[in-house]
Design an enzyme around this catalytic site. Structure first.
Site, PDB file in Angstrom:
ATOM      1  N   HIS A 181       5.450 -75.109  48.688  1.00 56.14           N
ATOM      2  CA  HIS A 181       6.791 -74.239  48.206  1.00 56.14           C
ATOM      3  C   HIS A 181       7.062 -73.330  48.864  1.00 56.14           C
ATOM      4  O   HIS A 181       8.361 -73.202  49.161  1.00 56.14           O
ATOM      5  CB  HIS A 181       5.818 -73.661  46.796  1.00 56.14           C
ATOM      6  CG  HIS A 181       6.970 -72.861  46.033  1.00 56.14           C
ATOM      7  ND1 HIS A 181       7.251 -73.037  44.886  1.00 56.14           N
ATOM      8  CD2 HIS A 181       7.175 -71.604  46.044  1.00 56.14           C
ATOM      9  CE1 HIS A 181       8.117 -72.523  44.386  1.00 56.14           C
ATOM     10  NE2 HIS A 181       8.116 -71.379  45.229  1.00 56.14           N
ATOM     11  N   GLU A 182       6.284 -72.168  49.546  1.00 53.78           N
ATOM     12  CA  GLU A 182       6.656 -71.415  50.601  1.00 53.78           C
ATOM     13  C   GLU A 182       7.333 -72.064  51.697  1.00 53.78           C
ATOM     14  O   GLU A 182       8.361 -71.385  52.272  1.00 53.78           O
ATOM     15  CB  GLU A 182       5.669 -70.519  50.963  1.00 53.78           C
ATOM     16  CG  GLU A 182       5.155 -69.673  49.632  1.00 53.78           C
ATOM     17  CD  GLU A 182       5.898 -68.940  48.912  1.00 53.78           C
ATOM     18  OE1 GLU A 182       6.930 -68.699  49.393  1.00 53.78           O
ATOM     19  OE2 GLU A 182       5.571 -68.701  47.882  1.00 53.78           O
ATOM     20  N   HIS A 185      11.018 -72.805  50.810  1.00 53.71           N
ATOM     21  CA  HIS A 185      11.721 -71.648  50.740  1.00 53.71           C
ATOM     22  C   HIS A 185      12.293 -71.572  52.289  1.00 53.71           C
ATOM     23  O   HIS A 185      13.472 -71.131  52.607  1.00 53.71           O
ATOM     24  CB  HIS A 185      10.877 -70.496  50.474  1.00 53.71           C
ATOM     25  CG  HIS A 185      11.036 -70.599  48.802  1.00 53.71           C
ATOM     26  ND1 HIS A 185      12.242 -70.738  47.897  1.00 53.71           N
ATOM     27  CD2 HIS A 185       9.870 -69.861  48.163  1.00 53.71           C
ATOM     28  CE1 HIS A 185      11.735 -70.539  46.734  1.00 53.71           C
ATOM     29  NE2 HIS A 185      10.487 -70.131  46.852  1.00 53.71           N
ATOM     30  N   HIS A 191      14.478 -71.843  43.689  1.00 52.50           N
ATOM     31  CA  HIS A 191      13.534 -72.437  42.808  1.00 52.50           C
ATOM     32  C   HIS A 191      14.611 -73.357  42.019  1.00 52.50           C
ATOM     33  O   HIS A 191      15.766 -73.114  41.783  1.00 52.50           O
ATOM     34  CB  HIS A 191      13.133 -71.347  41.704  1.00 52.50           C
ATOM     35  CG  HIS A 191      12.203 -70.630  42.488  1.00 52.50           C
ATOM     36  ND1 HIS A 191      12.380 -69.288  42.917  1.00 52.50           N
ATOM     37  CD2 HIS A 191      10.934 -70.953  42.841  1.00 52.50           C
ATOM     38  CE1 HIS A 191      11.356 -68.732  43.338  1.00 52.50           C
ATOM     39  NE2 HIS A 191      10.470 -69.675  43.625  1.00 52.50           N
ATOM     40  N   TYR A 237       9.686 -73.440  38.349  1.00 51.71           N
ATOM     41  CA  TYR A 237       8.698 -72.746  37.789  1.00 51.71           C
ATOM     42  C   TYR A 237       7.912 -73.287  36.928  1.00 51.71           C
ATOM     43  O   TYR A 237       8.185 -74.438  36.227  1.00 51.71           O
ATOM     44  CB  TYR A 237       9.339 -71.282  37.023  1.00 51.71           C
ATOM     45  CG  TYR A 237       9.926 -70.150  37.960  1.00 51.71           C
ATOM     46  CD1 TYR A 237       9.487 -70.078  39.133  1.00 51.71           C
ATOM     47  CD2 TYR A 237      10.655 -69.115  37.290  1.00 51.71           C
ATOM     48  CE1 TYR A 237      10.068 -69.018  39.857  1.00 51.71           C
ATOM     49  CE2 TYR A 237      10.980 -68.079  37.938  1.00 51.71           C
ATOM     50  CZ  TYR A 237      10.740 -68.053  39.274  1.00 51.71           C
ATOM     51  OH  TYR A 237      11.138 -66.833  39.792  1.00 51.71           O
TER      52      TYR A 237
END
Length: 279
Positions: A181-182, A185, A191, A237
């Site tokens: 996930h990071e 980014h 998101h 999310y």
């Protein structure tokens, strides 16, 4: 009948065999003269070894609770000067080499144990096996990602230039899904539920969200790369993100779908990376 001296000798040999079984095997990278290194490798928190039940969003938001960093959308380093999926003039993308490979230099802090580092590298390998992204250990490159153990799970958005930190707090962030996930980014993706067309797919229940946190659900002017909304995205999310009362902050408008996954990149996440970087 065994003599007394033969019995003593046999006991000594058995003792030596038992002791040898507890020594590290040769070639495993452990300095057996450095007992601190052996203890460090063995001292991997149990929750870092068993992460099948860890929800990406829950882990990130829990780890970032109380962090001193100013974060947007829970784990993006502020201020943001560009859109996650819309890189004007490709300034926030990492450059591609003539062979079609996008090399991203990185360093890993010595705060991490060997077990931590192996998990981080496995997270990177997931990009290697399905995209043109390749993470390479930094030598002297100017732009690189510094993976650090700070007060939470967070990243800058896309390539910022120079040294940019990507934090994976030990004990809360070193999970496969969180790592990917990071990293995503850092590749330039925001998101999923901030997409410009998100209201066709989810309902944001603002009555269940702390008023001071509602900015985390702002829609963005995203380039969706001609791909459908992805409930299964590692960038989506969970249903109770930023909930103030335990009720759902996000509700899917499509029946029979779930989100807030933990396994890492979805097939659509991979497709988008390949589309953005023209792999």
């Amino acid at each position: 009948m065994m003599t007394r001296s033969a019995g003593v000798l046999l006991l000594l040999l058995l003792g030596l065999c038992q002791a040898a079984r507890h020594l590290p095997e040769e070639g495993n990278g452990v300095d057996i003269d450095n007992i601190d290194e052996i203890n460090e490798i063995d001292d991997i928190p149990e929750d870092l070894e068993h992460d099948d039940s860890v929800d990406v969003t829950d882990s990130i938001l829990s780890s970032n609770n109380g962090t001193e960093e100013i974060l947007w959308e829970g784990d993006l380093v502020a201020p943001m000067t560009r859109n996650a999926m819309k890189c004007w003039n490709q300034q926030c993308q990492w450059s591609k080499k003539s062979n079609g490979v996008v090399e991203i230099p990185y360093t890993v802090s010595r705060d991490f144990t060997r077990g931590d580092t192996q998990k981080i590298e496995r997270g990177m390998q997931g990009f290697h096996s399905s995209t043109c992204i390749r993470f390479v250990q930094r030598s002297n490159q100017r732009d690189f990602i510094a993976i650090v153990n700070k007060g939470g799970c967070y990243s800058s958005l896309g390539r910022t230039g120079g040294r940019q930190e990507l934090s994976l707090k030990r004990g809360g962030c070193v999970f496969h899904g969180v790592i990917q996930h990071e990293i995503n980014h850092a590749l330039g993706f925001k998101h999923e539920q901030t997409r410009s067309d998100r209201d066709r797919y989810v309902r944001i229940n603002f009555g269940n969200i702390d008023k001071a946190m509602t900015y985390n659900f702002d829609k963005a002017d995203t380039n969706n790369l001609n791909t459908p909304y992805d409930y299964a995205s590692v960038m989506h999310y969970g249903p109770r993100a930023f909930s103030v009362n335990g009720r759902d902050s996000i509700t899917a408008l499509q029946r029979g779908v779930s989100f807030g996954q933990r396994n890492g990149l979805s097939r659509m996440d991979i497709n988008r990376i390949n589309a953005l970087y023209r792999c």
